[in-house]
Design a protein around this motif. Structure first.
Motif, PDB file in Angstrom:
ATOM      1  N   GLY A  29      61.068 -11.014  28.055  1.00  0.00           N
ATOM      2  CA  GLY A  29      60.573  -9.795  27.423  1.00  0.00           C
ATOM      3  C   GLY A  29      61.674  -9.028  26.709  1.00  0.00           C
ATOM      4  O   GLY A  29      61.436  -8.397  25.674  1.00  0.00           O
ATOM      5  N   ARG A  30      62.879  -9.035  27.261  1.00  0.00           N
ATOM      6  CA  ARG A  30      63.988  -8.354  26.610  1.00  0.00           C
ATOM      7  C   ARG A  30      64.275  -8.954  25.240  1.00  0.00           C
ATOM      8  O   ARG A  30      64.485  -8.230  24.253  1.00  0.00           O
ATOM      9  N   LEU A  31      64.292 -10.285  25.176  1.00  0.00           N
ATOM     10  CA  LEU A  31      64.567 -10.958  23.898  1.00  0.00           C
ATOM     11  C   LEU A  31      63.480 -10.666  22.879  1.00  0.00           C
ATOM     12  O   LEU A  31      63.763 -10.355  21.716  1.00  0.00           O
ATOM     13  N   VAL A  32      62.232 -10.722  23.311  1.00  0.00           N
ATOM     14  CA  VAL A  32      61.120 -10.483  22.387  1.00  0.00           C
ATOM     15  C   VAL A  32      61.162  -9.044  21.863  1.00  0.00           C
ATOM     16  O   VAL A  32      61.019  -8.794  20.657  1.00  0.00           O
ATOM     17  N   SER A  33      61.369  -8.083  22.760  1.00  0.00           N
ATOM     18  CA  SER A  33      61.404  -6.684  22.320  1.00  0.00           C
ATOM     19  C   SER A  33      62.579  -6.427  21.385  1.00  0.00           C
ATOM     20  O   SER A  33      62.462  -5.678  20.411  1.00  0.00           O
ATOM     21  N   ALA A  34      63.737  -7.052  21.665  1.00  0.00           N
ATOM     22  CA  ALA A  34      64.893  -6.873  20.789  1.00  0.00           C
ATOM     23  C   ALA A  34      64.621  -7.433  19.398  1.00  0.00           C
ATOM     24  O   ALA A  34      64.975  -6.815  18.392  1.00  0.00           O
ATOM     25  N   VAL A  35      63.971  -8.601  19.337  1.00  0.00           N
ATOM     26  CA  VAL A  35      63.653  -9.197  18.038  1.00  0.00           C
ATOM     27  C   VAL A  35      62.681  -8.319  17.263  1.00  0.00           C
ATOM     28  O   VAL A  35      62.840  -8.090  16.055  1.00  0.00           O
ATOM     29  N   VAL A  36      61.666  -7.784  17.944  1.00  0.00           N
ATOM     30  CA  VAL A  36      60.690  -6.916  17.280  1.00  0.00           C
ATOM     31  C   VAL A  36      61.366  -5.675  16.715  1.00  0.00           C
ATOM     32  O   VAL A  36      61.131  -5.270  15.564  1.00  0.00           O
ATOM     33  N   VAL A  37      62.233  -5.057  17.517  1.00  0.00           N
ATOM     34  CA  VAL A  37      62.920  -3.843  17.059  1.00  0.00           C
ATOM     35  C   VAL A  37      63.826  -4.145  15.866  1.00  0.00           C
ATOM     36  O   VAL A  37      63.876  -3.393  14.890  1.00  0.00           O
ATOM     37  N   LEU A  38      64.561  -5.259  15.921  1.00  0.00           N
ATOM     38  CA  LEU A  38      65.448  -5.617  14.822  1.00  0.00           C
ATOM     39  C   LEU A  38      64.675  -5.901  13.548  1.00  0.00           C
ATOM     40  O   LEU A  38      65.097  -5.523  12.444  1.00  0.00           O
ATOM     41  N   VAL A  39      63.524  -6.571  13.662  1.00  0.00           N
ATOM     42  CA  VAL A  39      62.706  -6.849  12.474  1.00  0.00           C
ATOM     43  C   VAL A  39      62.182  -5.552  11.855  1.00  0.00           C
ATOM     44  O   VAL A  39      62.233  -5.355  10.636  1.00  0.00           O
ATOM     45  N   LEU A  40      61.680  -4.642  12.703  1.00  0.00           N
ATOM     46  CA  LEU A  40      61.189  -3.368  12.188  1.00  0.00           C
ATOM     47  C   LEU A  40      62.309  -2.555  11.541  1.00  0.00           C
ATOM     48  O   LEU A  40      62.116  -1.928  10.492  1.00  0.00           O
ATOM     49  N   ALA A  41      63.504  -2.558  12.160  1.00  0.00           N
ATOM     50  CA  ALA A  41      64.631  -1.837  11.584  1.00  0.00           C
ATOM     51  C   ALA A  41      65.045  -2.442  10.242  1.00  0.00           C
ATOM     52  O   ALA A  41      65.362  -1.709   9.289  1.00  0.00           O
ATOM     53  N   ALA A  42      65.041  -3.774  10.152  1.00  0.00           N
ATOM     54  CA  ALA A  42      65.392  -4.422   8.890  1.00  0.00           C
ATOM     55  C   ALA A  42      64.371  -4.098   7.806  1.00  0.00           C
ATOM     56  O   ALA A  42      64.731  -3.873   6.635  1.00  0.00           O
ATOM     57  N   MET A  43      63.095  -4.070   8.164  1.00  0.00           N
ATOM     58  CA  MET A  43      62.051  -3.723   7.181  1.00  0.00           C
ATOM     59  C   MET A  43      62.223  -2.288   6.686  1.00  0.00           C
ATOM     60  O   MET A  43      62.101  -2.013   5.479  1.00  0.00           O
TER      61      MET A  43
END
Length: 320
Positions: A29-43
């Motif tokens: 879950g930590r990895l998935v949440s980190a990826v989601v946050v990074l994608v949203l920040a990049a967008m």
């Protein structure tokens, strides 16, 4: 988990017998949440940089404009001056609030009640109209002769009205912060100091305040950052040299308000970042001898921290 039996002889034997080879529990879950946050920040960053409506060329041009930089300077002067006056007044009000003299105690309570109960913008408007309400100020005996008479407009300019208006309002909030800090110090220390013959003023200055600073500094740092942004309201005085008014004026003149709002936002973020770094070091200075959660370290915890390791032996812990 398996027991580690590394080493063929005494020379290569594990110094810790029956060491447990513990492996961390997988947490996908930590990895998935980190990826989601990074994608949203990049967008969000991509949309911010590539959107031509922000006119980044105008932002870069006016970010270094002389008038804007001068506005930054006046904003810093207002913030620093107001906080210095507010802190001095807040300590006085907090001490008055804890006084055994009922006049001092109720005067402090009324001040805090009044300035916390009315909007700062309304207070600044009254400060701006002070010369209309009181065309002249005097020092003398009430209902008696006047010794010194001053013209209000000459004595209290827009800058001083803005600074004192912000300071008087901020002091009401800081007074409660200081009072909480003073109350966090063990009263037994003051009693011991009195038993040694120390005066109340010296006890406050040498014993109580230094320990209370650990509690006072973090919210005071937040109030300083808040004061930096509250200076945008001094238009009510009116004081027209601070950052927000300057950038709004330029934006209205060139019909591009959004880029100039971005200029102001960047400057505020830059100054706030510096203040946050300074607050961190001040907190660390006054938090010496305490853990990261501001709880007193036990003797073994302090020794472990000094040794630079985080491992603790539960069977060797010493509780005072």
């Amino acid at each position: 988990m398996t027991a580690s039996t590394s080493g063929d002889g005494p020379a290569g034997a594990d110094p810790v017998p029956n060491r447990i080879d513990a492996r961390p529990v997988p947490r996908p879950g930590r990895l998935v949440s980190a990826v989601v946050v990074l994608v949203l920040a990049a967008m969000a960053l991509h949309g911010l940089v590539t959107n031509e409506n922000f006119r980044w060329d105008i932002v870069w041009l006016y970010l270094r404009d002389t008038t804007v930089v001068r506005g930054v300077g006046w904003t810093l002067v207002l913030t620093a001056g107001a906080m210095v006056v507010a802190i001095a007044l807040a300590v006085t009000l907090a001490v008055m609030r804890r006084s055994g003299n009922p006049v001092m105690r109720w005067t402090s309570w009324f001040y805090i009640w009044f300035f916390r109960g009315t909007p700062v913008y309304t207070q600044l408007v009254f400060w701006g109209l002070l010369s209309v309400l009181y065309p002249r100020l005097s020092i003398g005996i009430p209902f008696g002769p006047e010794f010194f008479v001053f013209d209000t407009g000459d004595l209290i300019t827009a800058f001083w009205a803005a600074m004192f208006g912000l300071a008087l309002n901020e002091a009401a909030y800081l007074a409660e912060i200081v009072r909480a800090g003073l109350g966090s110090v063990d009263p037994g220390q003051s009693e011991a100091a009195k038993a040694l013959g120390m005066k109340d003023s010296k006890i406050l200055r040498r014993i109580v305040l230094p320990q209370a600073m650990r509690v006072i500094v973090p919210p005071t740092g937040n109030e300083t950052i808040s004061m930096l942004k509250t200076t945008s309201l001094v238009l009510a005085v009116p004081f027209t040299l601070e950052l927000t008014f300057v950038t709004n004026s330029i934006g209205n003149r060139i019909f591009l308000p959004i880029p100039l709002l971005m200029v102001a936002a960047i400057w505020y973020l830059f100054i706030t970042s510096i203040l946050m770094v300074g607050q961190h070091y001040v907190e660390r200075y006054y938090g010496r001898g305490f853990g990261t959660d501001h709880t007193p370290r036990r003797p073994r915890q302090a020794a472990i921290a000094a040794a630079g390791t985080t491992k603790e032996d539960p069977f060797m812990d010493v509780t005072p």
